[in-house]
Write an enzyme that holds these catalytic residues in place. Structure first.
Site, PDB file in Angstrom:
ATOM      1  CD  GLU A  97      -3.207   0.394   0.332  1.00 28.96           C
ATOM      2  OE1 GLU A  97      -2.735   1.365  -0.292  1.00 28.96           O
ATOM      3  OE2 GLU A  97      -4.420   0.150   0.390  1.00 28.96           O
ATOM      4  CG  ASP A  98      -0.971   4.635  -1.770  1.00 28.82           C
ATOM      5  OD1 ASP A  98      -1.723   3.951  -1.044  1.00 28.82           O
ATOM      6  OD2 ASP A  98      -1.424   5.446  -2.612  1.00 28.82           O
ATOM      7  CG  ASP A 101      -6.729   8.813   5.462  1.00 36.18           C
ATOM      8  OD1 ASP A 101      -6.050   9.517   6.218  1.00 36.18           O
ATOM      9  OD2 ASP A 101      -7.844   9.162   5.039  1.00 36.18           O
TER      10      ASP A 101
HETATM   11  P1  IMP Z   1      -8.315   4.651   3.637  1.00 34.63           P
HETATM   12  O1  IMP Z   1      -9.313   3.653   3.179  1.00 34.63           O
HETATM   13  O2  IMP Z   1      -8.964   5.850   4.260  1.00 34.63           O
HETATM   14  O3  IMP Z   1      -7.235   4.068   4.540  1.00 34.63           O
HETATM   15  O4  IMP Z   1      -7.617   5.262   2.365  1.00 34.63           O
HETATM   16  C1  IMP Z   1      -6.792   4.539   1.600  1.00 34.63           C
HETATM   17  C2  IMP Z   1      -6.519   5.226   0.270  1.00 34.63           C
HETATM   18  O5  IMP Z   1      -6.960   6.598   0.218  1.00 34.63           O
HETATM   19  C3  IMP Z   1      -5.042   5.287   0.027  1.00 34.63           C
HETATM   20  O6  IMP Z   1      -4.546   4.087  -0.505  1.00 34.63           O
HETATM   21  C4  IMP Z   1      -4.948   6.455  -0.935  1.00 34.63           C
HETATM   22  O7  IMP Z   1      -5.230   6.026  -2.249  1.00 34.63           O
HETATM   23  C5  IMP Z   1      -6.033   7.394  -0.469  1.00 34.63           C
HETATM   24  N1  IMP Z   1      -5.473   8.402   0.460  1.00 34.63           N
HETATM   25  C6  IMP Z   1      -5.622   8.487   1.788  1.00 34.63           C
HETATM   26  N2  IMP Z   1      -4.943   9.511   2.312  1.00 34.63           N
HETATM   27  C7  IMP Z   1      -4.319  10.106   1.277  1.00 34.63           C
HETATM   28  C8  IMP Z   1      -3.427  11.230   1.160  1.00 34.63           C
HETATM   29  O8  IMP Z   1      -3.034  11.894   2.126  1.00 34.63           O
HETATM   30  N3  IMP Z   1      -2.998  11.510  -0.087  1.00 34.63           N
HETATM   31  C9  IMP Z   1      -3.381  10.805  -1.189  1.00 34.63           C
HETATM   32  N4  IMP Z   1      -4.192   9.748  -1.134  1.00 34.63           N
HETATM   33  C10 IMP Z   1      -4.667   9.408   0.091  1.00 34.63           C
HETATM   34 MG    MG Z   2      -4.220   3.626  -2.365  1.00 33.43          MG
END
Ligand code: IMP
Ligand code: MG
Length: 172
Positions: A97-98, A101
Site C-alpha cells: 500500500e501507499d 488513512d
Molecule cells: P483509507 O481507506 O482511508 O485508509 O484510504 C486509503 C486510500 O486513500 C489510500 O490508498 C490512498 O489512495 C487514499 N489516500 C488516503 N490519504 C491520502 C493522502 O493523504 N494523499 C493521497 N491519497 C490518500
Molecule cells: Mg491507495
C-alpha cells in the site's frame, strides 16, 4: 486554487526506509515465493523499488479498489475493481500500500483476500496516518508515520496530480 507541494520525506529517506523493509521481508520470506499485491495506482513506484531491494524469488500482481475520486475524504464505500480470483489461494500474500488513512480500504481488502484462502496475509505500507484510523490496522512492514496532512508524490496523487514527484510531499 493553487497548491504547492512541500517536501515531507526526501527521496534519500524513502530509499533508506525501503532498504530496511526489504531486508525484513527478505528475512521473513526466504524460500516462500511470496505474492506481492500492489494496490493501484498509488503503490506503483513503491512496488518497483521495493521488489528490487527484496531481491529474493517473489511474484507481483496488482489490484485496484474504488477510490476517493477527486475528494480528499474516504467515502467508506469500497469496491474491488481489479479482482484477484484464484491467484491468491495457498499463497503467502503481502499487500503493498501507499498510504493507510482510515484503514477502511485495507480492512476491506484483507477480508476480500481471506475469503480466497491464502496461506498468509501481511501488510506493507509506505506511509501511515495513525491519527485517522477508523478501524484497527496491523501494519507488518511500515516506512513512515505521517501527520494528518494530504500526502502526494512518489506515486501518491491528489486528483491524479503529483504522482511523479520523487519525494513524499504534503499539500495544504
Ligand atoms: P483509507 O481507506 O482511508 O485508509 O484510504 C486509503 C486510500 O486513500 C489510500 O490508498 C490512498 O489512495 C487514499 N489516500 C488516503 N490519504 C491520502 C493522502 O493523504 N494523499 C493521497 N491519497 C490518500
Ligand atoms: Mg491507495
Amino acid at each position: 486554487m493553487s497548491v504547492i507541494p512541500h517536501i515531507l520525506i526526501t527521496r534519500q529517506e524513502i530509499h533508506e526506509a525501503i532498504d530496511k523493509m526489504a531486508g525484513e521481508i527478505r528475512r521473513d520470506y526466504a524460500d516462500k515465493n511470496p505474492l506481492l499485491i500492489g494496490v493501484l495506482k498509488g503503490s506503483f513506484i513503491f512496488m518497483a523499488d521495493l521488489v528490487r531491494q527484496i531481491a529474493i524469488p517473489l511474484e507481483v500482481t496488482f489490484t485496484r479498489l474504488s477510490s476517493y475520486g477527486s475528494g480528499t475524504e474516504s467515502s467508506g464505500k469500497i469496491k474491488v475493481l481489479a479482482r484477484l480470483g484464484e491467484t491468491v489461494k495457498d499463497r503467502d500474500v503481502i499487500i503493498v500500500e501507499d498510504i493507510i488513512d482510515t484503514g477502511l480500504t485495507t480492512a476491506y481488502l484483507i477480508s476480500y483476500l481471506n475469503k480466497r484462502k491464502p496461506a498468509s496475509v501481511r501488510l506493507c505500507s509506505l506511509t501511515d496516518k495513525p491519527s485517522r484510523h477508523k478501524v484497527p490496522v496491523k501494519i507488518d512492514y511500515l516506512g513512515f508515520t505521517v501527520p494528518d496532512k494530504f500526502i502526494v508524490g512518489y506515486g501518491i496523487d491528489w486528483d491524479e496530480k503529483y504522482r511523479y514527484l520523487p519525494d513524499i510531499c504534503y499539500v495544504e
